[in-house]
Design an enzyme around this catalytic site. Structure first.
Site, mmCIF file in Angstrom:
data_model
loop_
_atom_site.group_PDB
_atom_site.id
_atom_site.type_symbol
_atom_site.label_atom_id
_atom_site.label_comp_id
_atom_site.label_asym_id
_atom_site.label_seq_id
_atom_site.Cartn_x
_atom_site.Cartn_y
_atom_site.Cartn_z
ATOM 1 N N ASN A 209 -16.637 -23.922 9.952
ATOM 2 C CA ASN A 209 -16.612 -23.313 8.612
ATOM 3 C C ASN A 209 -17.951 -22.633 8.348
ATOM 4 O O ASN A 209 -18.831 -22.632 9.197
ATOM 5 C CB ASN A 209 -16.297 -24.384 7.556
ATOM 6 C CG ASN A 209 -17.307 -25.515 7.607
ATOM 7 O OD1 ASN A 209 -18.483 -25.325 7.352
ATOM 8 N ND2 ASN A 209 -16.836 -26.705 7.992
ATOM 9 N N ASP A 278 -12.020 -30.943 8.473
ATOM 10 C CA ASP A 278 -11.031 -31.980 8.140
ATOM 11 C C ASP A 278 -10.132 -32.302 9.322
ATOM 12 O O ASP A 278 -9.609 -33.400 9.416
ATOM 13 C CB ASP A 278 -10.187 -31.523 6.949
ATOM 14 C CG ASP A 278 -11.009 -31.548 5.667
ATOM 15 O OD1 ASP A 278 -11.911 -32.400 5.575
ATOM 16 O OD2 ASP A 278 -10.773 -30.702 4.780
ATOM 17 N N PHE A 323 -20.799 -34.353 -1.937
ATOM 18 C CA PHE A 323 -20.661 -32.980 -2.415
ATOM 19 C C PHE A 323 -19.188 -32.647 -2.553
ATOM 20 O O PHE A 323 -18.349 -33.207 -1.853
ATOM 21 C CB PHE A 323 -21.323 -31.999 -1.428
ATOM 22 C CG PHE A 323 -22.797 -31.871 -1.647
ATOM 23 C CD1 PHE A 323 -23.645 -32.911 -1.311
ATOM 24 C CD2 PHE A 323 -23.340 -30.718 -2.195
ATOM 25 C CE1 PHE A 323 -25.011 -32.817 -1.521
ATOM 26 C CE2 PHE A 323 -24.701 -30.605 -2.406
ATOM 27 C CZ PHE A 323 -25.542 -31.657 -2.071
ATOM 28 N N LYS A 341 -14.208 -41.875 -2.540
ATOM 29 C CA LYS A 341 -15.205 -42.046 -1.476
ATOM 30 C C LYS A 341 -16.321 -43.012 -1.878
ATOM 31 O O LYS A 341 -17.316 -43.134 -1.172
ATOM 32 C CB LYS A 341 -15.779 -40.686 -1.084
ATOM 33 C CG LYS A 341 -14.668 -39.718 -0.624
ATOM 34 C CD LYS A 341 -15.201 -38.466 0.023
ATOM 35 C CE LYS A 341 -14.042 -37.491 0.246
ATOM 36 N NZ LYS A 341 -14.214 -36.637 1.393
HETATM 37 O O1 C5P Z 1 -12.812 -34.224 0.803
HETATM 38 P P1 C5P Z 1 -13.928 -33.237 0.849
HETATM 39 O O2 C5P Z 1 -14.202 -32.700 2.227
HETATM 40 O O3 C5P Z 1 -13.796 -32.118 -0.123
HETATM 41 O O4 C5P Z 1 -15.183 -34.120 0.376
HETATM 42 C C1 C5P Z 1 -16.470 -33.633 0.415
HETATM 43 C C2 C5P Z 1 -17.472 -34.741 0.581
HETATM 44 O O5 C5P Z 1 -17.033 -35.660 1.584
HETATM 45 C C3 C5P Z 1 -18.796 -34.236 1.060
HETATM 46 O O6 C5P Z 1 -19.793 -35.102 0.580
HETATM 47 C C4 C5P Z 1 -18.661 -34.299 2.582
HETATM 48 O O7 C5P Z 1 -19.925 -34.368 3.224
HETATM 49 C C5 C5P Z 1 -17.859 -35.564 2.759
HETATM 50 N N1 C5P Z 1 -16.958 -35.539 3.914
HETATM 51 C C6 C5P Z 1 -17.205 -36.340 5.006
HETATM 52 N N2 C5P Z 1 -16.341 -36.375 6.066
HETATM 53 C C7 C5P Z 1 -15.233 -35.610 6.050
HETATM 54 C C8 C5P Z 1 -14.977 -34.773 4.969
HETATM 55 C C9 C5P Z 1 -15.860 -34.756 3.921
HETATM 56 O O8 C5P Z 1 -18.220 -37.041 5.010
HETATM 57 N N3 C5P Z 1 -14.418 -35.649 7.066
#
Ligand code: C5P
Length: 401
Positions: A209, A278, A323, A341
């Site tokens: 990304n 993701d 974030f 989270k």
């Molecule tokens: O669910 P989303 O990706 O929008 O959530 C964002 C937050 O979760 C950020 O703090 C990101 O660093 C963390 N995150 C993570 N591992 C993932 C996806 C997101 O630590 N696989």
């Protein structure tokens, strides 16, 4: 606010020199003792008398002029200073300092001081972007010198681009925040995930990304400047990495999770700014995929959610910050993530807004606490956003200790 602080303001020969008169005036109003040193070229743009009248102190241009004081001035001022700020910092002074040249009052004082030195560059965009200037800036940053980012916009020379001196009030704010925040994070250990992750499709292709890592690295720089011990677990990025933090480079989400789990116990503030992919490929082709068919399907499987995994094992006294980059329903989506989270605070930003999100040096964010409090911040440089995030974390820690 700046009572008892001695600030040397070094003025170089650029058209923006006139704006520094207002900076000096504001510093005086905040009770700082200001000593202005000008280069000879600067004195062509603004007279030393102007700065003398505003600073209420003699202005030095020439090292060999009749001494106003009994002592050796470049040494006495350099020793007395709590900060040396160079504005506008021209390509010339940056190059001289980076090259170890001390041939006038200003460059000699910079060489002789042990105080923090802050450069505020302002110059024509092409000059600023010149690789020699950029290399000099990187070299000085690596050695611990601080740089404020120039603004972008219409330049005095008629071109548009990066290189304008920031607004005087913005420079003064940076100085104020430098003094007020100094070393308030000594003893804290901060772990930051930053940048994107990269998930291989075959030996030459990957899913990723637009994350530049700038926000995470800005937090690392800010926390280290305030005395924290900082580690960044970093996905692949192309930005200058601060020498003040330990960096562990990783590529995939799985590697980032492993690194984060290994480090978790050694840190008390965990800031997850990485834009983790993701999904990853269910299997990675061992040879480059050929373009044979009209369509190609790749099966993806979910990556681990690092923030969620750390949230599950969260220990008493640790602060978790996440974030949330959103394109719609900013606050609702961010609050849901904060809960799922197990974050104590979430930094929510609407990435569709101009000046916010990926790649740029600025951001517009809302800091949402788990108590439901929302602090809305205006458009700010990422380094200033970083300081605000850290301010909130310290406040949260003091309220919950
Ligand atoms: O669910 P989303 O990706 O929008 O959530 C964002 C937050 O979760 C950020 O703090 C990101 O660093 C963390 N995150 C993570 N591992 C993932 C996806 C997101 O630590 N696989």
């Amino acid at each position: 606010m700046l009572t008892g602080k001695t600030i040397i303001v070094g003025v170089c020969g650029g058209i923006a020199a006139y704006k520094v008169v207002e900076v000096v005036s504001s510093l005086r109003k905040l009770n700082a003792e200001v000593h202005v040193i000008m280069t000879e070229n600067a004195a062509e743009f603004v007279t030393p008398l102007t700065f003398q009248s505003i600073s209420h102190n003699p202005v030095t241009v020439n090292m060999f002029a009749e001494p106003v004081y009994w002592d050796i001035k470049h040494i006495s001022l350099a020793e007395k200073a709590d900060m040396v700020m160079i504005a506008p910092a021209t390509a010339n002074i940056i190059g001289k300092v980076a090259g170890g040249i001390a041939d006038d009052m200003l460059s000699t004082t910079i060489m002789a001081t042990k105080a923090p030195v802050i450069f505020v560059p302002a110059m024509n965009t092409n000059m600023y972007e010149n690789v020699i200037v950029q290399n000099n800036i990187s070299k000085l940053k690596d050695m611990g010198y601080t740089f404020l980012e120039p603004d972008s916009g219409l330049m005095a020379c008629g071109t548009t681009g990066k290189g304008r001196l920031p607004q005087p009030q913005s420079i003064v704010e940076s100085i104020k925040s430098y003094f007020s925040r100094r070393m308030d994070m000594e003893g804290y250990r901060v772990l930051i995930t930053a940048g994107p992750t990269r998930e291989a499709i075959d030996p030459v292709r990957y899913i990723s990304n637009h994350s530049s890592g700038k926000m995470g690295y800005a937090i690392a720089e800010a926390a280290a400047a305030r005395g924290a011990q900082v580690k960044v677990i970093s996905g692949p990025v192309h930005i200058q990495k601060p020498h003040t933090a330990v960096i562990e480079d990783v590529t995939t989400a799985d590697e980032m999770l492993e690194a984060a789990l290994n480090s978790y116990n050694d840190f008390d503030i965990i800031i997850m700014s990485a834009a983790v992919a993701d999904y990853k490929c269910a299997s990675i082709a061992d040879k480059k995929i050929k373009k044979t068919d009209e369509t190609l399907s790749i099966e993806l499987v979910k990556n681990p959610d690092i923030a969620k995994e750390l949230g599950k094992i969260k220990k008493q006294g640790k602060v978790h910050v996440g974030f949330s980059a959103e394109t719609n329903e900013l606050v609702t989506n961010a609050k849901a993530k904060l809960k799922s989270k197990n974050f104590d605070m979430i930094v929510a930003n609407d990435v569709t807004m101009e000046g916010a999100g990926f790649g740029v040096d600025t951001n517009i964010v809302k800091l949402i606490g788990k108590d439901g409090s929302i602090l809305e911040l205006p458009l700010m440089k990422k380094i200033e956003v970083a300081h605000k995030i850290l301010d909130q974390i310290l406040q949260f820690k003091s309220e919950n200790s």
